[in-house]
Design a protein around this motif. Structure first.
Motif, mmCIF file in Angstrom:
data_model
loop_
_atom_site.group_PDB
_atom_site.id
_atom_site.type_symbol
_atom_site.label_atom_id
_atom_site.label_comp_id
_atom_site.label_asym_id
_atom_site.label_seq_id
_atom_site.Cartn_x
_atom_site.Cartn_y
_atom_site.Cartn_z
ATOM 1 N N ASN A 18 -4.646 13.571 -7.861
ATOM 2 C CA ASN A 18 -5.318 14.715 -7.529
ATOM 3 C C ASN A 18 -6.715 14.915 -8.365
ATOM 4 O OD1 ASN A 18 -3.560 15.756 -5.973
ATOM 5 N ND2 ASN A 18 -2.670 17.042 -7.202
ATOM 6 N N GLN A 19 -7.777 15.039 -7.762
ATOM 7 C CA GLN A 19 -8.931 15.180 -8.287
ATOM 8 C C GLN A 19 -9.236 16.646 -8.960
ATOM 9 O OE1 GLN A 19 -12.340 14.384 -6.039
ATOM 10 N NE2 GLN A 19 -14.014 15.052 -7.488
ATOM 11 N N GLY A 41 -6.101 6.479 -8.218
ATOM 12 C CA GLY A 41 -4.530 6.369 -8.119
ATOM 13 C C GLY A 41 -3.811 5.320 -8.962
ATOM 14 N N VAL A 71 -9.198 12.993 -12.736
ATOM 15 C CA VAL A 71 -7.998 12.969 -11.960
ATOM 16 C C VAL A 71 -6.754 13.331 -13.062
ATOM 17 C CG1 VAL A 71 -8.959 11.470 -10.213
ATOM 18 C CG2 VAL A 71 -7.592 10.510 -12.300
ATOM 19 N N PHE A 81 1.156 3.298 -3.155
ATOM 20 C CA PHE A 81 0.115 3.875 -4.016
ATOM 21 C C PHE A 81 0.135 5.416 -3.898
ATOM 22 C CE2 PHE A 81 -4.459 5.198 -3.884
ATOM 23 C CZ PHE A 81 -4.808 4.629 -5.290
ATOM 24 N N VAL A 127 -1.933 8.430 -4.867
ATOM 25 C CA VAL A 127 -3.438 9.208 -4.964
ATOM 26 C C VAL A 127 -3.330 10.373 -5.940
ATOM 27 C CG1 VAL A 127 -5.390 10.300 -4.097
ATOM 28 C CG2 VAL A 127 -4.179 8.465 -2.815
ATOM 29 N N LYS A 155 -11.333 4.047 -5.749
ATOM 30 C CA LYS A 155 -11.720 3.761 -4.617
ATOM 31 C C LYS A 155 -13.364 4.311 -4.497
ATOM 32 C CE LYS A 155 -10.839 3.837 0.696
ATOM 33 N NZ LYS A 155 -9.960 4.275 1.374
ATOM 34 N N GLN A 198 0.936 -1.292 -0.032
ATOM 35 C CA GLN A 198 0.012 0.050 0.070
ATOM 36 C C GLN A 198 0.930 1.260 -0.029
ATOM 37 O OE1 GLN A 198 -3.255 -0.199 -0.328
ATOM 38 N NE2 GLN A 198 -3.479 -2.182 -0.302
ATOM 39 N N GLN A 220 -11.442 8.339 -4.438
ATOM 40 C CA GLN A 220 -10.243 8.595 -4.840
ATOM 41 C C GLN A 220 -9.940 7.821 -6.086
ATOM 42 O OE1 GLN A 220 -7.812 8.323 -1.377
ATOM 43 N NE2 GLN A 220 -7.359 6.117 -1.742
#
Length: 413
Positions: A95-96, A198, A111, A91, A93, A125, A88, A196
């Motif tokens: 940006n939106q 990623g 994203v 990973f 993420v 997610k 993990q 989210q």
């Protein structure tokens, strides 16, 4: 009644078996191509590597590929990219971005991929949901002009857990767009909640490619522009082009990549050829012909020694019996992606499972037989046989019911 019941059970079982065999055989005839799987010696999970020749015969999203055993049974599988990543920490993420267009219908989630990595998977997610939705994935470098990457990708239902959220992997042809937009086909329906999105950097950095051969190229130079035509002998999935430029020593040219389908020319993307970095073009194409448009400005045209085409590594994960033989089917444009229970047990699959491949792609003999006898399509006769069998079962059921009723009436008298 005691004599009829065993007979009825036997007839019912035979009827269901017959119907199942007929439907299975009929379904297999819709696939144009087949390829025998490499023989295995032990039972367990295997990673099945899909060679470019097979992927070329399949749909762009590979939804028409099936694994079958010697008895004609379809064997469950999942795409290798759907496996959950164990680390993990790797990973990242994305940006939106809030850039919904007026032309968008349904829920959108955009994203930004700041990693600069070429991706063929995006992990999203979501809040737990049990509804069925399909999404389209598009890419852009400027948030203005968007290009299709993958369409009609089904969202999985949430796996039972106590967290209230779940992760899903979206697989698509390798792309390096800066922005990725997920568009949900949920017009006039309750929206899906995205939390989210990623990528696992270790996974993205380990992408491998398979060479596509042969590659034929031709070029023309005119009006400060070089046009390079790339011809392949099938509609291959092309995810990377390596251009071998031998002169001049220093160059920096803009290039546009097009996919040619018949008389249609579709822009796949824009990139830069720069002597300071590898001259690789990352694209997402499914075609037998591509066109490169290189802007030379006031410079002499580039000297191109050759061009190599590659497909990103595509593979399936399936649980196979060491005593069985298997083959792959492909080439049915009418089927949808299969829904197997195996996707709920992805956590049980280790990372170091053995990898196998398949033999040369051949025409499916069952499909050939059907095509050669165009005036004798036995599909209708198969359905007639099924209807007759079901009618016989219904007749015997009614007969048994009447006899039981008569017997009950006599006992009352």
């Amino acid at each position: 009644m005691t004599r009829l019941k065993p007979r009825m059970n036997k007839i019912a079982c035979l009827t269901l078996l017959f119907c199942g065999l007929m439907l299975s055989a009929s379904a297999q005839k819709n696939f144009k191509y087949q390829a025998a799987l490499q023989k295995i010696n032990s039972t367990g999970f295997y990673r099945i590597s899909l060679q470019p020749a097979l992927v070329a015969k399949a749909k762009a999203d590979l939804s028409d590929i099936r694994v079958i055993d010697a008895k004609g049974n379809f064997i469950p599988y999942i795409q290798a990219g759907s496996l959950p990543q164990k680390d993990q920490k790797s990973f990242v993420v994305f940006n939106q971005v809030d850039a919904r267009l007026s032309t968008d219908t349904g829920t959108t989630f955009i994203v930004e991929n700041k990693t600069g990595l070429a991706l063929d998977r995006l992990w999203i997610k979501l809040q737990n949901t049990a509804v069925q939705r399909k999404v389209n994935l598009v890419g852009s470098d400027d948030l203005k002009q968007w290009f299709a990457i993958q369409e009609d990708v089904p969202l999985q239902e949430a796996v039972v857990n106590s967290e209230g959220t779940y992760m899903q992997s979206l697989a698509f042809p390798t792309s390096n767009y800066r922005y990725l937009k997920i568009l949900v086909n949920d017009k006039n329906k309750a929206p899906i909640k995205f939390l989210q999105a990623g990528v696992y950097t270790e996974y993205a950095a380990s992408l491998t490619y398979m060479p596509i051969t042969p590659v034929q190229i031709s070029r023309t130079d005119s009006n400060k522009t070089t046009y390079v035509t790339i011809k392949l002998n099938d509609n291959y999935q092309v995810n990377k082009l390596h251009i071998d430029i031998t002169a001049p020593k220093y160059f920096k040219r803009d290039v546009m990549v097009y996919q040619i389908t018949g008389r249609d020319k579709q822009l796949l993307g824009e990139a830069e050829l720069n002597s300071a970095k590898p001259t690789d073009l990352l694209i997402a194409a499914k075609a037998g012909q591509l066109l490169l448009q290189i802007s030379n400005g006031d410079n002499l045209p580039l000297t191109i020694k050759g061009i190599e085409a590659y497909q990103s590594d595509e593979s399936l994960i399936s649980y196979l019996d060491g005593k069985q033989t298997y083959k792959l089917l492909a080439g049915d444009a009418s089927v949808q992606a299969p829904e197997y229970d195996l996707k709920f047990f992805a956590d049980s699959i280790r990372d170091d499972i053995p990898q196998i491949s398949h033999e040369a792609v051949q025409k499916n003999t069952a499909y050939q037989t059907k095509q050669k006898k165009a005036g004798r399509d036995y599909t209708v006769f198969i359905w007639i046989a099924i209807i007759v069998a079901l009618g016989l079962l219904l007749f015997l059921t009614l007969k048994m019911t009447k006899e039981v009723s008569k017997k009950a009436g006599k006992e009352k008298d």
